[in-house]
Design a protein around this motif. Structure first.
Motif, PDB file in Angstrom:
ATOM      1  N   UNK A  21       0.864  -1.072  -0.194  1.00 20.60           N
ATOM      2  CA  UNK A  21      -0.006   0.078  -0.003  1.00 20.60           C
ATOM      3  C   UNK A  21       0.845   1.235  -0.014  1.00 20.60           C
ATOM      4  N   UNK A  22       0.364   2.340  -0.522  1.00 26.20           N
ATOM      5  CA  UNK A  22       1.008   3.598  -0.517  1.00 26.20           C
ATOM      6  C   UNK A  22      -0.070   4.671  -0.507  1.00 26.20           C
ATOM      7  N   UNK A  23       0.157   5.363   0.618  1.00 27.92           N
ATOM      8  CA  UNK A  23      -0.707   6.471   1.000  1.00 27.92           C
ATOM      9  C   UNK A  23      -0.087   7.942   0.607  1.00 27.92           C
ATOM     10  N   UNK A  24      -0.376   8.944   0.387  1.00 27.56           N
ATOM     11  CA  UNK A  24       0.089  10.117   0.115  1.00 27.56           C
ATOM     12  C   UNK A  24      -0.565  11.034   1.252  1.00 27.56           C
ATOM     13  N   UNK A  25       0.285  12.114   1.750  1.00 27.21           N
ATOM     14  CA  UNK A  25      -0.106  12.975   2.686  1.00 27.21           C
ATOM     15  C   UNK A  25       0.370  14.394   2.213  1.00 27.21           C
ATOM     16  N   UNK A  26      -0.573  15.258   2.555  1.00 26.98           N
ATOM     17  CA  UNK A  26      -0.394  16.595   1.987  1.00 26.98           C
ATOM     18  C   UNK A  26      -1.264  16.630   0.815  1.00 26.98           C
ATOM     19  N   UNK A  27      -1.244  18.074   0.248  1.00 29.22           N
ATOM     20  CA  UNK A  27      -2.018  18.404  -1.027  1.00 29.22           C
ATOM     21  C   UNK A  27      -1.207  17.971  -2.171  1.00 29.22           C
ATOM     22  N   UNK A  28      -2.033  17.197  -3.052  1.00 25.03           N
ATOM     23  CA  UNK A  28      -1.507  16.815  -4.115  1.00 25.03           C
ATOM     24  C   UNK A  28      -2.552  17.036  -5.360  1.00 25.03           C
ATOM     25  N   UNK A  29      -2.135  17.754  -6.319  1.00 21.71           N
ATOM     26  CA  UNK A  29      -3.304  17.945  -7.438  1.00 21.71           C
ATOM     27  C   UNK A  29      -2.631  17.370  -8.690  1.00 21.71           C
ATOM     28  N   UNK A  30      -3.477  16.923  -9.571  1.00 18.09           N
ATOM     29  CA  UNK A  30      -3.355  16.702 -10.934  1.00 18.09           C
ATOM     30  C   UNK A  30      -2.575  15.354 -11.101  1.00 18.09           C
ATOM     31  N   UNK A  31      -2.559  14.413  -9.927  1.00 23.48           N
ATOM     32  CA  UNK A  31      -1.893  13.251  -9.992  1.00 23.48           C
ATOM     33  C   UNK A  31      -2.623  12.432 -11.221  1.00 23.48           C
ATOM     34  N   UNK A  32      -1.743  12.231 -12.315  1.00 23.01           N
ATOM     35  CA  UNK A  32      -2.282  11.183 -13.518  1.00 23.01           C
ATOM     36  C   UNK A  32      -1.529  10.043 -13.795  1.00 23.01           C
ATOM     37  N   UNK A  33      -0.704   9.637 -13.016  1.00 24.85           N
ATOM     38  CA  UNK A  33      -0.106   8.420 -13.168  1.00 24.85           C
ATOM     39  C   UNK A  33       0.573   8.013 -11.596  1.00 24.85           C
TER      40      UNK A  33
END
Length: 115
Positions: A21-33
């Motif tokens: 599993x991989x979780x992101x923290x913080x603001x991320x925009x426009x992730x397309x890959x």
């Protein structure tokens, strides 16, 4: 500050399964890959699986039919289901996410497959 955190690695016998599993923290925009890479000792980092925003997937030949990449559509989270593991799958697995403007890497999680 954006951080990616992988989990789910460990030691497993050949033929077994793991789910990364991989979780992101913080603001991320426009992730397309979203993708998973791995790096075995003494080898270059290589692409394992890739998931595009349109749900198209790509897999390395070595893992086709055994690994499945998926994501949580509501969150910036990506998973890698690994079945029928082989000793040659032993490596540090890295999560990666990218937009047209930024690229993010996790710290990696060790997967060890014993024969």
């Amino acid at each position: 500050q954006v951080q990616l955190a992988e989990s789910g690695g460990g030691l497993v016998q050949a033929g077994g399964s793991l789910r990364l599993s991989c979780a992101a923290s913080g603001a991320m925009f426009g992730i397309d890959v979203m993708d998973w890479f791995r790096q075995a000792t003494g080898k270059q980092r290589e692409l394992v699986a890739r998931l595009y925003s349109g749900e198209t997937t790509e897999y390395a030949d070595a893992v086709k039919g055994r690994f499945t990449i998926s994501r949580d559509s509501g969150k910036n989270a990506v998973f890698l289901q690994m079945n029928h593991l082989k000793p040659e799958d032993t490596a540090v697995y890295y999560c990666h996410m990218s937009s047209p403007y930024r690229s993010y890497w996790g710290q990696g999680t060790q997967v060890t497959v014993s024969s």
